[in-house]
Each structure stands twice: as C-alpha cells, then as structure tokens.
Design an enzyme around this catalytic site. Structure first.
Site, mmCIF file in Angstrom:
data_model
loop_
_atom_site.group_PDB
_atom_site.id
_atom_site.type_symbol
_atom_site.label_atom_id
_atom_site.label_comp_id
_atom_site.label_asym_id
_atom_site.label_seq_id
_atom_site.Cartn_x
_atom_site.Cartn_y
_atom_site.Cartn_z
ATOM 1 N N ASP A 21 0.832 -1.209 0.000
ATOM 2 C CA ASP A 21 0.000 0.000 0.000
ATOM 3 C C ASP A 21 0.864 1.255 0.000
ATOM 4 O O ASP A 21 0.483 2.300 0.506
ATOM 5 C CB ASP A 21 -0.915 -0.013 1.229
ATOM 6 C CG ASP A 21 -2.006 1.028 1.135
ATOM 7 O OD1 ASP A 21 -2.558 1.423 2.199
ATOM 8 O OD2 ASP A 21 -2.324 1.480 0.010
ATOM 9 N N LYS B 294 2.965 3.256 -5.707
ATOM 10 C CA LYS B 294 2.429 2.230 -6.605
ATOM 11 C C LYS B 294 3.500 1.742 -7.580
ATOM 12 O O LYS B 294 3.482 0.585 -7.980
ATOM 13 C CB LYS B 294 1.202 2.770 -7.349
ATOM 14 C CG LYS B 294 0.155 3.395 -6.405
ATOM 15 C CD LYS B 294 -0.131 2.551 -5.165
ATOM 16 C CE LYS B 294 -0.788 3.369 -4.052
ATOM 17 N NZ LYS B 294 -0.799 2.644 -2.734
ATOM 18 N N ASP C 50 -3.180 -2.986 -2.575
ATOM 19 C CA ASP C 50 -4.222 -1.952 -2.603
ATOM 20 C C ASP C 50 -4.067 -1.098 -3.866
ATOM 21 O O ASP C 50 -2.979 -1.029 -4.452
ATOM 22 C CB ASP C 50 -4.121 -1.062 -1.360
ATOM 23 C CG ASP C 50 -5.330 -0.141 -1.210
ATOM 24 O OD1 ASP C 50 -5.194 0.923 -0.591
ATOM 25 O OD2 ASP C 50 -6.417 -0.478 -1.740
ATOM 26 N N ASN C 51 -5.150 -0.452 -4.293
ATOM 27 C CA ASN C 51 -5.109 0.586 -5.333
ATOM 28 C C ASN C 51 -4.692 0.116 -6.711
ATOM 29 O O ASN C 51 -4.101 0.890 -7.483
ATOM 30 C CB ASN C 51 -4.164 1.727 -4.917
ATOM 31 C CG ASN C 51 -4.430 2.232 -3.534
ATOM 32 O OD1 ASN C 51 -3.587 2.117 -2.646
ATOM 33 N ND2 ASN C 51 -5.613 2.779 -3.323
ATOM 34 N N GLU D 153 -11.446 4.237 -1.215
ATOM 35 C CA GLU D 153 -11.879 4.562 0.159
ATOM 36 C C GLU D 153 -12.761 5.815 0.202
ATOM 37 O O GLU D 153 -12.454 6.844 -0.375
ATOM 38 C CB GLU D 153 -10.663 4.760 1.085
ATOM 39 C CG GLU D 153 -9.552 5.623 0.564
ATOM 40 C CD GLU D 153 -8.450 4.824 -0.131
ATOM 41 O OE1 GLU D 153 -8.751 3.766 -0.711
ATOM 42 O OE2 GLU D 153 -7.308 5.263 -0.121
#
Ligand SMILES: Nc1ncnc2c1ncn2CCCCCNC(=O)c1cc(-c2ccc(F)cc2)cc(O)c1O
Ligand SMILES: [Mg+2]
Length: 214
Positions: A141, A144, A169-170, A199
């Site tokens: 997380d 990236k 994540d993401n 989120e």
C-alpha cells in the site's frame, strides 16, 4: 504552524474511540475520513476484503508496505493470532509517529513493529534485523511504482514461501498497471482481483490477491 491531516486524524481517534478497542479506532477513522476530511486509508469497503483474506491466511508473520496513519495496520493486527507479528514499513517519519500513537491507542503495540525508511532498503534487512525467515502475508500500500520492484526484492531475498499471499491496494485507483501485468503473467503467482471502491468514494478501486507458488 497548524496541525497536519494525520494529526487531526489522531485527535479524532483520541476523542471518539475507546482506548484498547481496535474496532472503535477503525470506526472513528472511517467516520472522520468519510464526513470530515478524506485520507488515503484502505477504508471500510476494501477493509472488509482485507479482513476476509487475513482471516483465511491467519499469518504468523505479516509485512505491510506503507503504514500511513496505521489504519490498515490496526485492521491487520487486530486479527492476528497470539504470538503472530506484523512489521510495517513507513517512509515518512511524521506518518510513522502518528501511526505508532494510533496503534498504541488500539492496544496493539505488542504485535506491531513500525520501521521507518524506504522499502527498498529495509526489505533486504528483514532477516538480519527482525529474525524473519519468510512472510506469510504481505499488504502492499505504498508508492504504486514500488509494487513490482519490491515484490521482486521479496522473492530474491527469500522472504516468500510457497503459499505466501500478497494483497495489493489501489490496483485500479491510483492504479498499479505494471504490477497487475507482473503477477497476472507470472507462472509463480495465482492472482485474483477483488472489485471494490476507492476509500470513502464511489470511484472503482480494488485489491489484487496473489498467491506465491514457489
Ligand atoms: N517504506 C516506503 N518505501 C517507499 N515509499 C513509501 C514507503 N512508505 C510510504 N511510502 C510512500 C507512500 C505514500 C502513500 C502511498 N499511497 C498512495 O499514494 C495512495 C493514494 C491514493 C489516492 C487515490 C486517489 C487520489 F485522488 C489520491 C490518492 C489512495 C490510496 O489508497 C493510496 O494508498
Ligand atoms: Mg492505499
């Protein structure tokens, strides 16, 4: 100078959560970020997916890359079995300081080690510094564009074993296209996408779960 967003988040936890109650810390942060000011926690929607994957894996040793304020750290640590450990790596000292206080407020400080520094420098030191043989679970997380190099680094440092689960994540927003290509095209991973939303918003995002096959 005024307070920072992480400091305001910590204040909201101290005001609205119950000391030693991780769920109340999670709820206080989600309420604050949904109604007062957005922040880049994994959040409650993707958080439920994180919870379910964690419960399935039940890791003895877990790694988190990118602590921020410790929201996902608390989500992970609250589900760990007694004696299990979570190491979380944060680049930004101010974030790490707030995270330590939020983790302690939740009463989870004995299960969590917050380590400051760039993931690329710290991953090769995991064995010697923390006596880690391998990780059963890794939550990605952080930056990236560090997902691929750090995954390769974890492989090369022998920190993944057959069955280790990576959860990223993401992968849609902000996006980690290179990472999706890497894990989905590699014979060393079995990958699956869990669709959710960014989120506290209606924007699509999701988590990619990748099992290391050795
Ligand atoms: N140990 C280490 N090594 C290297 N880098 C390290 C590190 N430790 C930390 N960092 C540096 C990571 C900084 C935060 C990474 N997370 C993100 O950048 C992030 C951004 C969004 C976002 C989405 C839509 C928007 F419109 C705006 C932002 C959402 C998220 O859930 C995110 O996780
Ligand atoms: Mg994130």
């Amino acid at each position: 100078t005024g307070s920072s967003r992480p400091q305001r988040m910590l204040k909201a936890v101290q005001k609205n959560a119950t000391k030693g109650d991780p769920q109340s810390v999670i709820s206080a942060i989600d309420h604050y970020c949904r109604h007062k000011e957005w922040a880049m926690n994994v959040g409650d929607d993707k958080g439920l997916i994180l919870d379910s994957v964690l419960t399935e894996v039940n890791p003895s040793t877990a790694l988190e890359l990118g602590t921020y304020c410790g929201y996902s750290t608390v989500r992970i640590a609250r589900l760990l079995s007694p004696g299990s450990k979570l190491i979380t790596v944060e680049f930004n000292p101010a974030f790490a300081e707030v995270a330590r206080q939020i983790i302690a407020y939740a009463g989870l400080q004995d299960k969590v080690t917050v380590v400051e520094g760039p993931s690329g420098d710290l991953i090769p030191k995991m064995k010697e510094r923390f006596g880690i043989r391998y990780f059963d679970f890794v939550f990605l997380d952080h930056w990236k564009d560090r997902y691929v190099p750090d995954t390769k680094l974890l492989e090369d440092c022998g920190l993944l074993k057959k069955g280790t689960v990576l959860l990223a994540d993401n992968v849609i927003c902000p996006g980690a296209p290179e990472y999706l290509k890497y894990v989905r095209n590699s014979a060393h991973y079995e990958s699956r996408y869990y669709k959710s939303n960014l989120e506290y918003t209606k924007v699509e995002d999701g988590l990619e779960k990748s099992v290391f096959l050795g």
